[in-house]
Design an enzyme around this catalytic site. Structure first.
Site, PDB file in Angstrom:
ATOM      1  N   LYS A   5     -50.312  -8.517 -17.333  1.00  0.00           N
ATOM      2  CA  LYS A   5     -51.624  -9.329 -16.276  1.00  0.00           C
ATOM      3  C   LYS A   5     -51.397 -10.930 -16.430  1.00  0.00           C
ATOM      4  CE  LYS A   5     -54.476  -5.780 -16.605  1.00  0.00           C
ATOM      5  NZ  LYS A   5     -55.675  -4.829 -18.020  1.00  0.00           N
ATOM      6  N   ILE A   6     -50.562 -11.360 -17.676  1.00  0.00           N
ATOM      7  CA  ILE A   6     -50.179 -12.710 -18.234  1.00  0.00           C
ATOM      8  C   ILE A   6     -49.172 -13.146 -18.421  1.00  0.00           C
ATOM      9  CG2 ILE A   6     -50.746 -14.521 -19.779  1.00  0.00           C
ATOM     10  CD1 ILE A   6     -53.677 -13.971 -19.753  1.00  0.00           C
TER      11      ILE A   6
END
Lengths: 304, 304, 304, 304
Positions: free
Chosen positions: A272-273
């Site tokens: 997600k990052i």
């Protein structure tokens, strides 16, 4: 750090960055990340809002960012939308205290959020207005509507100059409220839906959010508080391989394992990052820290 | 308090209650409230689950309570449902550490929740199985389905003896997941919905939850962590004038003003809780405290 | 609140004060209290320091306040004194990370404070210098010395321009360290005392602190973190009927009942604080919040 | 984890240990460490006490451990000693509430610790008794006395069957109070010292604590809350190369960098703890968690 009377916030942040450790380093780094997010044309920025961000005074801070298109989207709890609408309808909260008797407040028709009081009458007025505004939306639209579409409609009808929803509508920036039904506003939507057509479809929201982030060259996120808004904005970015930059302000703690208090780094393992370089978590109260971060970042970037 | 080797948990709780102040008083009071909620036929009990309740080991604690009908409903985050399904499909999490490199984990196909690791392969397997299970649900049902109806379907198909969803289905107890779309499972639901009929309607959930609580003589709620599940179970009870008893376990703090860390008393001013007498908040980790509270309460009530 | 690019910190604080609730109200109020404490000749101000205030970068913030006599005394942990002396001797800390292996650091002769590393060699050098400085203090003085007297001696000998101890000495402002023996510096004092005369008498410190506060028209206190420094500065003021104004910044929480996380109001019931009007607690990281509060207060007061 | 009605605490702890992650793993591990510390003749165990441990109800839990020589020493704040003496003199605290008006309490002669009230009259009685007890100590002893020696004297004179000080005296176990002067009791010591000989020497305490730990085959420490007691017990063990086992219960958080909230692992880099294998931190309220840990550990060890 060296600070001097009259120093700009941006200079203080630079001094903090030079400390290189502990809280000051994170504050300083966050200002650097935010200013890049605000300055670079490559960045599309999203903000997640949980906790009393609007009643805590950040409403106009946010509308200014929206008005200058420094944000490309917001993901919020229903409570913040409810409070934005209450204020757009002219209602103001009262100042109370965290040690007041809640039974006594109940009798007086006041509801409490820490030291802030909301009149039940204002909530009743919101109900009436919500029905009125819903009735003006064509039934075919109401049959399958995203929360951001519904909120744009409300924003259009409310015409509040300082309203999050109105300014977002004016600038065509979506305000996603994936848990909109879980709020005082949501109760009105639910009661309306029992007699009228109203079908809020969170998948429509998610498609829009995923598309927006997918089409962005770079994505930066600002996370105020935790909850579903934090998780939602991050998970939507997993389809593009994660966000490029993130700043988080929270008082939740990590050890319990909940997503709200989780360090941003954890989200790297979920895709997600993207990586560690542009991440900063500040342990603190978002309604205090965010305006300061924003001002410091704006000083460096001159976007408006 | 006086404690003696071999003392039962219920007796320890009674000793704590006698302290009458600080944490022990709250632990002791919570056991008393819970045991009344479990013993009295008048009580319908609801539990809200936020944070890693299922991966934190409380899965069978919850299925036992469901199996003996000590709970009338649960409201949970999508993450807990996701983990219940992963385990029902035979996947186990790995033991990691909170200081591991998330970039390295990502490369190895592992995702982290504090010190717990989930295999990406397990998540891919969940996707496949979710599609398979969804396909077996009649399209007419899928056109307007509540999350609790969908989860009953999954529970029926999964047939896991220790699965929250399966046991809830067997006992016809609804598991509400108002933010089901905001989870790994939710991504599968969303992708399915892009090519197939799937319309999850949170208003159907809310109607069911409100009806259940409205029909109950008394309502007790157990709140593990905060987030939307906490708020949702409380707001649904405002139509019946509030819940009669509540126990909350959280590490979130009140000063920020968010609903997650708010004291239960605040909800009295909103009409979500009836009065002060049967409320207890324990500041602590729900995955540690709740099993202990439950055991102590069960000792006093002999429900199974 | 309305914020504008280039706005002064004092103006932001005023905007926050106008919010009147939650965190911003407290930040705004704290600036008002601090500026009165700094501006009024009636106020004698004391500061308590716990946690890594010096290594967290506030050393020169504090020396500036001392140099301009905006503080009349400080009460600190031994760790902050230790770090001030290490820096005065020319040692700098290294930048690490909170996820480093502590066993590996130990082998490399490095000790960790969150993400900050201290060389064991620097600590050995401090030991040598402490002995040297102690030897220069007349034995008759060492036979019954207050911590503030000892620290003035160190400050005099260290001659660090940015040293807390040296500037305090120059300005004749006492730095009290009631738990001086409980620190790396304290180990050196203890080993010295086994072969040489050294008798640190906390009662001498307390008499000085009580006298200073007793003679003050008004007393203001700034509390950074909790621990013994917080308690000590407050209890010393009970003889004069309590302090007149107090600002506290802490991440500790109140529910456990410890003094560190206790709200300032509680101290009213102990006679350590006079009344509610001039109190503000900010939940946050002192190394981030205090420089910002200070700058905003200085903008309003022009003391230097 | 699987729990069953009537299960022993030790079995619950074993079930928690099997979860292997998050809070339950730490609770389970802590029970294993404590039971080894209690069972093995090799271990000398020390406990640090900060926060309202005695008024929070753990007084007899501690005296039982002292009476059975499961502890070799305690390091405490002055507040816990003060409360032990108040109770030994027959005074009981009252039950209040955390939302009471502190100004009103002050007028009624009541002082507050969260929801617990202490009568000022009891504190005055303590003063009188402290003077009386001090007067009975030979002046030559008072001229250079350690806190543990002073507290043994008080314990001998108080003769409280459930008093920490009295039982510690009976069993010749030192109770160290390095900040004894910083408490309500400490005020009495200070006023006495102004007219009479009284010289409390923390170096005598530290020598005793270092000697005790140095002579021990293995050292285990139990850390309840943070503050100086935590730091003190750990730093004293650096001379023997660190402690062998440690269990910590705290609500303080690590990010601020203060010693109170620091993970135990950090102390490895300082040589205060030997290695990672026998360490467990539980984020929680010590007055709730410690009695449960103790009971579970005792069930496995049969020491009394």
């Amino acid at each position: 750090m060296r600070i001097k009377r009259g120093m700009s916030l941006s200079s203080v942040a630079k001094q903090m960055e030079n400390v290189k450790v502990l809280g000051p380093a994170r504050f300083g780094k966050a200002v650097g990340i935010l200013s890049e997010m605000f300055a670079s044309k490559d960045y599309s920025n999203f903000i997640s809002l949980a906790g009393p961000i609007v009643p805590g005074g950040l409403r106009t801070v946010l509308t200014d960012l929206l008005d200058h298109k420094l944000l490309s989207g917001a993901v919020t709890t229903g409570a913040n939308v409810t409070h934005d609408m209450l204020e757009a309808l002219g209602h103001r909260h009262l100042v109370g205290s965290e040690t007041m008797s809640d039974a006594a407040l109940r009798k007086r028709g006041l509801s409490r959020i820490y030291d802030l009081l909301v009149k039940q009458r204002a909530i009743e007025d919101l109900e009436k207005n919500t029905y009125r505004m819903l009735a003006r939306i064509p039934e075919t639209s109401r049959a399958n509507i995203a929360s951001y579409e519904l909120l744009w409609e409300f924003g259009r009808q409310l015409k509040g100059k300082r309203s999050l929803l109105s300014v977002a509508r004016k600038r065509s920036i979506p305000v996603f409220c994936p848990g909109i039904f879980d709020s005082m506003l949501g109760l009105n939507l639910w009661t309306f839906s029992r007699l009228n057509t109203l079908f809020i479809n969170p998948f429509r929201d998610f498609s829009k959010l995923v598309d927006l982030s997918y089409e962005s060259r770079k994505v930066g996120v600002i996370i105020l508080g935790g909850g579903m808004p934090k998780h939602h904005v991050l998970i939507a970015n997993s389809y593009r391989g994660g966000v490029d930059a993130a700043v988080q302000i929270t008082l939740d703690r990590p050890e319990g394992g909940g997503a709200s208090g989780a360090p941003l780094e954890e989200a790297i393992s979920w895709g997600k990052i993207k990586g560690r370089t542009k991440l900063a978590t500040i342990v603190g109260d978002a309604t205090v820290i965010f305006p300061l971060l924003t001002l410091a970042a704006l000083e460096r970037t001159k976007p408006y």
